[in-house]
Design a protein around this motif. Sequence first.
Motif, PDB file in Angstrom:
ATOM      1  N   LYS A  54      10.449 -27.822 -30.603  1.00  0.00           N
ATOM      2  CA  LYS A  54       9.318 -27.360 -29.801  1.00  0.00           C
ATOM      3  C   LYS A  54       8.646 -26.174 -30.483  1.00  0.00           C
ATOM      4  CE  LYS A  54      11.675 -28.734 -25.541  1.00  0.00           C
ATOM      5  NZ  LYS A  54      12.404 -28.252 -24.350  1.00  0.00           N
ATOM      6  N   ASP A  55       9.467 -25.317 -31.104  1.00  0.00           N
ATOM      7  CA  ASP A  55       8.933 -24.155 -31.796  1.00  0.00           C
ATOM      8  C   ASP A  55       8.008 -24.579 -32.945  1.00  0.00           C
ATOM      9  OD1 ASP A  55       9.454 -21.018 -32.243  1.00  0.00           O
ATOM     10  OD2 ASP A  55       9.393 -21.988 -34.201  1.00  0.00           O
ATOM     11  N   SER A  56       8.420 -25.582 -33.717  1.00  0.00           N
ATOM     12  CA  SER A  56       7.582 -26.064 -34.827  1.00  0.00           C
ATOM     13  C   SER A  56       6.244 -26.590 -34.312  1.00  0.00           C
ATOM     14  CB  SER A  56       8.310 -27.171 -35.594  1.00  0.00           C
ATOM     15  OG  SER A  56       9.470 -26.668 -36.217  1.00  0.00           O
ATOM     16  N   LYS A  57       6.274 -27.266 -33.187  1.00  0.00           N
ATOM     17  CA  LYS A  57       5.036 -27.782 -32.590  1.00  0.00           C
ATOM     18  C   LYS A  57       4.122 -26.637 -32.157  1.00  0.00           C
ATOM     19  CE  LYS A  57       3.441 -30.631 -28.676  1.00  0.00           C
ATOM     20  NZ  LYS A  57       2.926 -29.583 -27.780  1.00  0.00           N
ATOM     21  N   GLU A  58       4.708 -25.634 -31.499  1.00  0.00           N
ATOM     22  CA  GLU A  58       3.904 -24.491 -31.035  1.00  0.00           C
ATOM     23  C   GLU A  58       3.291 -23.719 -32.201  1.00  0.00           C
ATOM     24  OE1 GLU A  58       6.713 -22.355 -28.713  1.00  0.00           O
ATOM     25  OE2 GLU A  58       6.750 -23.858 -27.090  1.00  0.00           O
ATOM     26  N   LYS A  59       4.062 -23.530 -33.276  1.00  0.00           N
ATOM     27  CA  LYS A  59       3.545 -22.819 -34.442  1.00  0.00           C
ATOM     28  C   LYS A  59       2.437 -23.627 -35.125  1.00  0.00           C
ATOM     29  CE  LYS A  59       6.272 -19.313 -33.932  1.00  0.00           C
ATOM     30  NZ  LYS A  59       7.557 -19.251 -34.621  1.00  0.00           N
ATOM     31  N   PHE A  60       2.603 -24.931 -35.156  1.00  0.00           N
ATOM     32  CA  PHE A  60       1.579 -25.800 -35.741  1.00  0.00           C
ATOM     33  C   PHE A  60       0.266 -25.661 -34.969  1.00  0.00           C
ATOM     34  CE2 PHE A  60      -0.753 -29.790 -36.041  1.00  0.00           C
ATOM     35  CZ  PHE A  60      -0.667 -30.117 -37.383  1.00  0.00           C
ATOM     36  N   GLU A  61       0.371 -25.600 -33.653  1.00  0.00           N
ATOM     37  CA  GLU A  61      -0.829 -25.494 -32.820  1.00  0.00           C
ATOM     38  C   GLU A  61      -1.553 -24.167 -33.021  1.00  0.00           C
ATOM     39  OE1 GLU A  61      -0.210 -28.101 -28.857  1.00  0.00           O
ATOM     40  OE2 GLU A  61       1.348 -26.579 -29.173  1.00  0.00           O
ATOM     41  N   THR A  62      -0.822 -23.118 -33.392  1.00  0.00           N
ATOM     42  CA  THR A  62      -1.480 -21.820 -33.618  1.00  0.00           C
ATOM     43  C   THR A  62      -2.397 -21.851 -34.833  1.00  0.00           C
ATOM     44  OG1 THR A  62       0.320 -20.910 -34.983  1.00  0.00           O
ATOM     45  CG2 THR A  62       0.464 -20.567 -32.602  1.00  0.00           C
ATOM     46  N   VAL A  63      -2.038 -22.659 -35.849  1.00  0.00           N
ATOM     47  CA  VAL A  63      -2.873 -22.727 -37.058  1.00  0.00           C
ATOM     48  C   VAL A  63      -3.788 -23.948 -37.060  1.00  0.00           C
ATOM     49  CG1 VAL A  63      -1.297 -21.389 -38.481  1.00  0.00           C
ATOM     50  CG2 VAL A  63      -1.047 -23.862 -38.392  1.00  0.00           C
ATOM     51  N   ASN A  64      -3.589 -24.846 -36.106  1.00  0.00           N
ATOM     52  CA  ASN A  64      -4.436 -26.040 -35.980  1.00  0.00           C
ATOM     53  C   ASN A  64      -4.891 -26.199 -34.529  1.00  0.00           C
ATOM     54  OD1 ASN A  64      -4.011 -27.371 -38.785  1.00  0.00           O
ATOM     55  ND2 ASN A  64      -1.940 -26.967 -38.055  1.00  0.00           N
ATOM     56  N   PRO A  65      -5.607 -25.211 -33.985  1.00  0.00           N
ATOM     57  CA  PRO A  65      -5.927 -25.211 -32.549  1.00  0.00           C
ATOM     58  C   PRO A  65      -6.847 -26.346 -32.109  1.00  0.00           C
ATOM     59  CG  PRO A  65      -7.138 -23.482 -33.681  1.00  0.00           C
ATOM     60  CD  PRO A  65      -6.158 -24.024 -34.677  1.00  0.00           C
ATOM     61  N   LYS A  66      -7.613 -26.917 -33.028  1.00  0.00           N
ATOM     62  CA  LYS A  66      -8.584 -27.947 -32.643  1.00  0.00           C
ATOM     63  C   LYS A  66      -8.045 -29.373 -32.774  1.00  0.00           C
ATOM     64  CE  LYS A  66     -12.623 -25.132 -33.762  1.00  0.00           C
ATOM     65  NZ  LYS A  66     -13.868 -25.026 -34.570  1.00  0.00           N
ATOM     66  N   ILE A  67      -6.819 -29.517 -33.225  1.00  0.00           N
ATOM     67  CA  ILE A  67      -6.271 -30.858 -33.406  1.00  0.00           C
ATOM     68  C   ILE A  67      -5.999 -31.508 -32.048  1.00  0.00           C
ATOM     69  CG2 ILE A  67      -3.793 -30.341 -33.444  1.00  0.00           C
ATOM     70  CD1 ILE A  67      -3.846 -32.135 -36.098  1.00  0.00           C
ATOM     71  N   ASP A  68      -6.155 -32.823 -31.991  1.00  0.00           N
ATOM     72  CA  ASP A  68      -5.945 -33.573 -30.766  1.00  0.00           C
ATOM     73  C   ASP A  68      -4.489 -33.453 -30.331  1.00  0.00           C
ATOM     74  OD1 ASP A  68      -5.775 -35.367 -28.704  1.00  0.00           O
ATOM     75  OD2 ASP A  68      -6.437 -37.114 -29.862  1.00  0.00           O
ATOM     76  N   LYS A  69      -4.247 -32.832 -29.180  1.00  0.00           N
ATOM     77  CA  LYS A  69      -2.877 -32.585 -28.737  1.00  0.00           C
ATOM     78  C   LYS A  69      -2.147 -33.864 -28.346  1.00  0.00           C
ATOM     79  CE  LYS A  69      -3.242 -27.736 -27.397  1.00  0.00           C
ATOM     80  NZ  LYS A  69      -4.249 -27.505 -28.433  1.00  0.00           N
ATOM     81  N   ASP A  70      -2.886 -34.944 -28.082  1.00  0.00           N
ATOM     82  CA  ASP A  70      -2.244 -36.225 -27.776  1.00  0.00           C
ATOM     83  C   ASP A  70      -1.533 -36.813 -28.992  1.00  0.00           C
ATOM     84  OD1 ASP A  70      -3.056 -36.148 -25.155  1.00  0.00           O
ATOM     85  OD2 ASP A  70      -4.884 -37.294 -25.511  1.00  0.00           O
ATOM     86  N   LYS A  71      -1.868 -36.302 -30.169  1.00  0.00           N
ATOM     87  CA  LYS A  71      -1.213 -36.770 -31.394  1.00  0.00           C
ATOM     88  C   LYS A  71       0.166 -36.143 -31.589  1.00  0.00           C
ATOM     89  CE  LYS A  71      -5.219 -37.473 -34.454  1.00  0.00           C
ATOM     90  NZ  LYS A  71      -5.732 -37.114 -35.800  1.00  0.00           N
ATOM     91  N   LEU A  72       0.442 -35.061 -30.875  1.00  0.00           N
ATOM     92  CA  LEU A  72       1.624 -34.246 -31.159  1.00  0.00           C
ATOM     93  C   LEU A  72       2.806 -34.619 -30.266  1.00  0.00           C
ATOM     94  CD1 LEU A  72      -0.186 -30.780 -31.378  1.00  0.00           C
ATOM     95  CD2 LEU A  72      -0.055 -32.598 -33.102  1.00  0.00           C
ATOM     96  N   GLU A  73       3.974 -34.739 -30.874  1.00  0.00           N
ATOM     97  CA  GLU A  73       5.170 -35.107 -30.117  1.00  0.00           C
ATOM     98  C   GLU A  73       6.408 -34.480 -30.741  1.00  0.00           C
ATOM     99  OE1 GLU A  73       7.374 -39.131 -28.380  1.00  0.00           O
ATOM    100  OE2 GLU A  73       5.396 -39.235 -29.285  1.00  0.00           O
ATOM    101  N   VAL A  74       7.363 -34.085 -29.896  1.00  0.00           N
ATOM    102  CA  VAL A  74       8.632 -33.524 -30.370  1.00  0.00           C
ATOM    103  C   VAL A  74       9.718 -34.590 -30.279  1.00  0.00           C
ATOM    104  CG1 VAL A  74      10.436 -31.807 -29.965  1.00  0.00           C
ATOM    105  CG2 VAL A  74       8.027 -31.187 -29.655  1.00  0.00           C
ATOM    106  N   GLU A  92      13.086 -21.314 -39.479  1.00  0.00           N
ATOM    107  CA  GLU A  92      13.780 -22.600 -39.465  1.00  0.00           C
ATOM    108  C   GLU A  92      13.023 -23.598 -38.617  1.00  0.00           C
ATOM    109  OE1 GLU A  92      16.509 -24.304 -40.420  1.00  0.00           O
ATOM    110  OE2 GLU A  92      17.345 -22.776 -41.740  1.00  0.00           O
ATOM    111  N   GLY A  93      13.357 -24.866 -38.797  1.00  0.00           N
ATOM    112  CA  GLY A  93      12.999 -25.888 -37.832  1.00  0.00           C
ATOM    113  C   GLY A  93      14.191 -26.050 -36.903  1.00  0.00           C
ATOM    114  N   TYR A  94      14.320 -27.227 -36.299  1.00  0.00           N
ATOM    115  CA  TYR A  94      15.491 -27.498 -35.470  1.00  0.00           C
ATOM    116  C   TYR A  94      16.672 -27.704 -36.410  1.00  0.00           C
ATOM    117  CZ  TYR A  94      18.192 -29.312 -31.544  1.00  0.00           C
ATOM    118  OH  TYR A  94      19.139 -29.486 -30.559  1.00  0.00           O
ATOM    119  N   SER A  95      17.717 -26.924 -36.270  1.00  0.00           N
ATOM    120  CA  SER A  95      18.793 -26.880 -37.261  1.00  0.00           C
ATOM    121  C   SER A  95      19.800 -28.007 -37.080  1.00  0.00           C
ATOM    122  CB  SER A  95      19.517 -25.534 -37.180  1.00  0.00           C
ATOM    123  OG  SER A  95      20.650 -25.547 -38.011  1.00  0.00           O
ATOM    124  N   MET A  96      19.873 -28.890 -38.088  1.00  0.00           N
ATOM    125  CA  MET A  96      20.894 -29.933 -38.080  1.00  0.00           C
ATOM    126  C   MET A  96      22.282 -29.335 -38.289  1.00  0.00           C
ATOM    127  SD  MET A  96      19.484 -32.761 -37.396  1.00  0.00           S
ATOM    128  CE  MET A  96      20.631 -34.014 -37.934  1.00  0.00           C
TER     129      MET A  96
END
Length: 273
Positions: free
Chosen positions: A61-81, A192-196
């Motif tokens: 979820k953190d990676s998704k939130e950080k991505f949205e901060t630098v790509n605020p105009k991207i279609d959010k329906d494309k994003l999934e965790v 980090e991302g989600y840590s395996m």
Amino acid sequence: MAFLEGPITSLFGVKNKNTKKIAWVHTDISRIFGDNFKAKVKQYLNRAIYNKYNKIVFVSKDSKEKFETVNPKIDKDKLEVIYNYINKDNVISMSQKEVEIPFKQDEINFVLAARLVQVKAIDRLIRVHEKLMKNNLKHQIYILGDGPLKESLQKQINDAKVNESFHLLGAKENPYPYIKSADYVCVLSYFEGYSMLCEQAKILNKYVIITNTAAREAVQNYKNSIILENNEDAIYEGLKDIIENRQKYESKVDTKEEYSNEKIIEQIKEIIG
């Protein structure tokens, strides 16, 4: 399907215009390139590339939130965790094998498995380890993994004169016996991302020490864990307390399932269509 950030994502983004495209993001995309002018140009170009994908999947979820901060105009329906799939039975089975290098039984053994790159902060951990050893806080650190910083990290270890207690073991085809043999498993990266590694450690009921990154998602309901502030002083104080007060950090039985592989498979099937 582009399963890694960087050139492969760019390549797949411009090919096969009539094919469904899925990109995977494993890390904090807002920090992966740094913060200089060149990094800003890369982020700008990245926006155009990611807009060409039908789906963008994040492993936390953190990676998704950080991505949205630098790509605020991207279609959010494309994003999934979708969390990474892990074979629990295989981890347990492979962990039963012998380690090639036995750990010291009379000292605390910390294990970290990571590629030897800047983001994993191995250089910072060497400095913390050196300070702990100078203060007579005996322990051993074992690093599983290889990478471009191996020579410079080994030089740092040599210069600090901690060769007998800080070990770069290289990449291991089977890291699980080392994780099982560890007293503590560490994920002490800058980000980090989600840590395996956290998930593997949880399966083997190991105590996990992490810095405050997206790895916290993997331990949020796992009682055998501690989250340290992401700076050198906090890591030093955290490891110092563990070494001096080991009884406080004894692993407790924790069989709580944090995720479902069946759910992950269904999510992947759904996005592939």
